[in-house]
Design a protein around this motif. Sequence first.
Motif, PDB file in Angstrom:
ATOM      1  N   LEU A 180       0.838  -1.208   0.000  1.00 38.34           N
ATOM      2  CA  LEU A 180       0.000   0.000   0.000  1.00 38.34           C
ATOM      3  C   LEU A 180       0.873   1.259   0.000  1.00 38.34           C
ATOM      4  CD1 LEU A 180      -2.840  -1.122   2.423  1.00 38.34           C
ATOM      5  CD2 LEU A 180      -3.098  -0.589  -0.014  1.00 38.34           C
ATOM      6  N   VAL A 181       1.977   1.206   0.745  1.00 34.60           N
ATOM      7  CA  VAL A 181       2.905   2.338   0.744  1.00 34.60           C
ATOM      8  C   VAL A 181       3.510   2.491  -0.660  1.00 34.60           C
ATOM      9  CG1 VAL A 181       5.113   3.195   1.633  1.00 34.60           C
ATOM     10  CG2 VAL A 181       3.402   2.263   3.210  1.00 34.60           C
ATOM     11  N   ALA A 182       3.895   1.373  -1.259  1.00 32.60           N
ATOM     12  CA  ALA A 182       4.514   1.404  -2.599  1.00 32.60           C
ATOM     13  C   ALA A 182       3.528   1.889  -3.662  1.00 32.60           C
ATOM     14  CB  ALA A 182       5.046   0.019  -2.956  1.00 32.60           C
ATOM     15  N   ALA A 183       2.232   1.785  -3.374  1.00 33.66           N
ATOM     16  CA  ALA A 183       1.205   2.156  -4.364  1.00 33.66           C
ATOM     17  C   ALA A 183       0.783   3.617  -4.228  1.00 33.66           C
ATOM     18  CB  ALA A 183      -0.011   1.243  -4.212  1.00 33.66           C
ATOM     19  N   TYR A 188      -5.367   4.367  -9.023  1.00 39.62           N
ATOM     20  CA  TYR A 188      -6.386   3.581  -8.327  1.00 39.62           C
ATOM     21  C   TYR A 188      -5.680   2.464  -7.579  1.00 39.62           C
ATOM     22  CZ  TYR A 188      -9.373   5.833 -11.771  1.00 39.62           C
ATOM     23  OH  TYR A 188     -10.002   6.768 -12.554  1.00 39.62           O
ATOM     24  N   VAL A 189      -6.175   2.165  -6.397  1.00 37.66           N
ATOM     25  CA  VAL A 189      -5.711   0.966  -5.694  1.00 37.66           C
ATOM     26  C   VAL A 189      -6.940   0.153  -5.315  1.00 37.66           C
ATOM     27  CG1 VAL A 189      -4.508   0.023  -3.685  1.00 37.66           C
ATOM     28  CG2 VAL A 189      -3.635   2.088  -4.791  1.00 37.66           C
ATOM     29  N   LEU A 190      -6.950  -1.095  -5.769  1.00 38.94           N
ATOM     30  CA  LEU A 190      -8.040  -2.015  -5.450  1.00 38.94           C
ATOM     31  C   LEU A 190      -7.472  -3.142  -4.610  1.00 38.94           C
ATOM     32  CD1 LEU A 190      -9.416  -2.243  -9.090  1.00 38.94           C
ATOM     33  CD2 LEU A 190     -10.349  -0.845  -7.253  1.00 38.94           C
ATOM     34  N   HIS A 221      -6.297   5.512   1.365  1.00 42.27           N
ATOM     35  CA  HIS A 221      -7.253   5.991   0.358  1.00 42.27           C
ATOM     36  C   HIS A 221      -7.438   4.973  -0.756  1.00 42.27           C
ATOM     37  CE1 HIS A 221      -7.172   9.798   2.441  1.00 42.27           C
ATOM     38  NE2 HIS A 221      -5.845   9.764   2.387  1.00 42.27           N
ATOM     39  N   VAL A 222      -7.683   3.735  -0.362  1.00 43.47           N
ATOM     40  CA  VAL A 222      -7.931   2.670  -1.340  1.00 43.47           C
ATOM     41  C   VAL A 222      -9.250   2.966  -2.059  1.00 43.47           C
ATOM     42  CG1 VAL A 222      -8.533   0.209  -1.517  1.00 43.47           C
ATOM     43  CG2 VAL A 222      -6.527   0.939  -0.182  1.00 43.47           C
ATOM     44  N   THR A 223      -9.251   2.754  -3.368  1.00 44.43           N
ATOM     45  CA  THR A 223     -10.429   3.051  -4.185  1.00 44.43           C
ATOM     46  C   THR A 223     -11.591   2.130  -3.824  1.00 44.43           C
ATOM     47  OG1 THR A 223      -8.858   3.555  -5.967  1.00 44.43           O
ATOM     48  CG2 THR A 223     -11.203   3.411  -6.559  1.00 44.43           C
TER      49      THR A 223
END
Length: 312
Positions: A180-183, A188-190, A221-223
């Motif tokens: 999640l940090v790398a993203a 968008y992150v799913l 802030h995951v989509t």
Amino acid sequence: GDTARRVSEAPAVQFLAVGDWGGVPEPPFVTPREMATAAAMGQVVEERGADFVLALGDNFYYDGVRDEWDPRFQETFERVFTAPGLRDLPWFVLAGNHDHHGNVSAQIAYSRHSERWHFPHHYYSLRLRVPGTNATARLLVLDTVLLCGSTDDFGVGATPRGPADAAAAEAQLSWLRGRLVAARHDLYVLVAGHYPVWSVAEHGPTTCLLRLLRPLLRQHHVTAYLCGHDHNLQFLKEDGVGYVVSGAGNFMEASQIHKAAVPPGAARFFFGAPESPGGFVHLRLDASAATVTFLEATGRVLHHVALPPRDL
């Protein structure tokens, strides 16, 4: 025809998400709903386009598979999802509680036997390019059974019993935190898993995921979080995170017994009509939105929602 080709070339990455699709353990090893869902998925791919299918677990009812040569791979998967639109699409797979009743390592190993079955590890990350932009999206695929434990699944609100291996659960969680940090620069992150975080239906919210996963989804802030487990279609929204339940690939359950267990105003859409032939979700990520379309296996659009790109 031409329209199908045009849609697929539109600048978007698109996929179908279907859960709890895994047939039955006696002949013919499929259900009418699974057949109808597979046919409709093929139609939707031709009409809207899709780059892959995300399988949200409970791939083989009721006790998973025995080994990587189990005939269930043919009977419940290969011979069912045969519509022209589906033939060449890769499937990305995660495990549900019924898969864990059997041999999940065998489902991972089956990736070597099938052109379209991709199950590299219990949990893994996919990087998606959003065509026509220089943006990327991230799909993080979890094993919520390793995280929260198994459930016997019988009785309303039967809840996972805690992880069989606490160290493995912790390792998965720290992997997820790192990903999640790398993203942080992804548009968008799913995140996908089998058990729901929020659900109004028979199983309801998963306490373990409310504790372990929900704070991470909000913080980063995951989509959207995608899951199955409850045998219906749902959309919920809390704190800017979309919660998509797509567990209608094989069974359909109408109960909304956990309506009061989700935050007020969070539940936006529910479909579990027992006479329905099943359903699934189409996702489209482009420069302006992540569009989630809930479809019945008749091809009918039941609901759709557009989630904004992350504030980067």
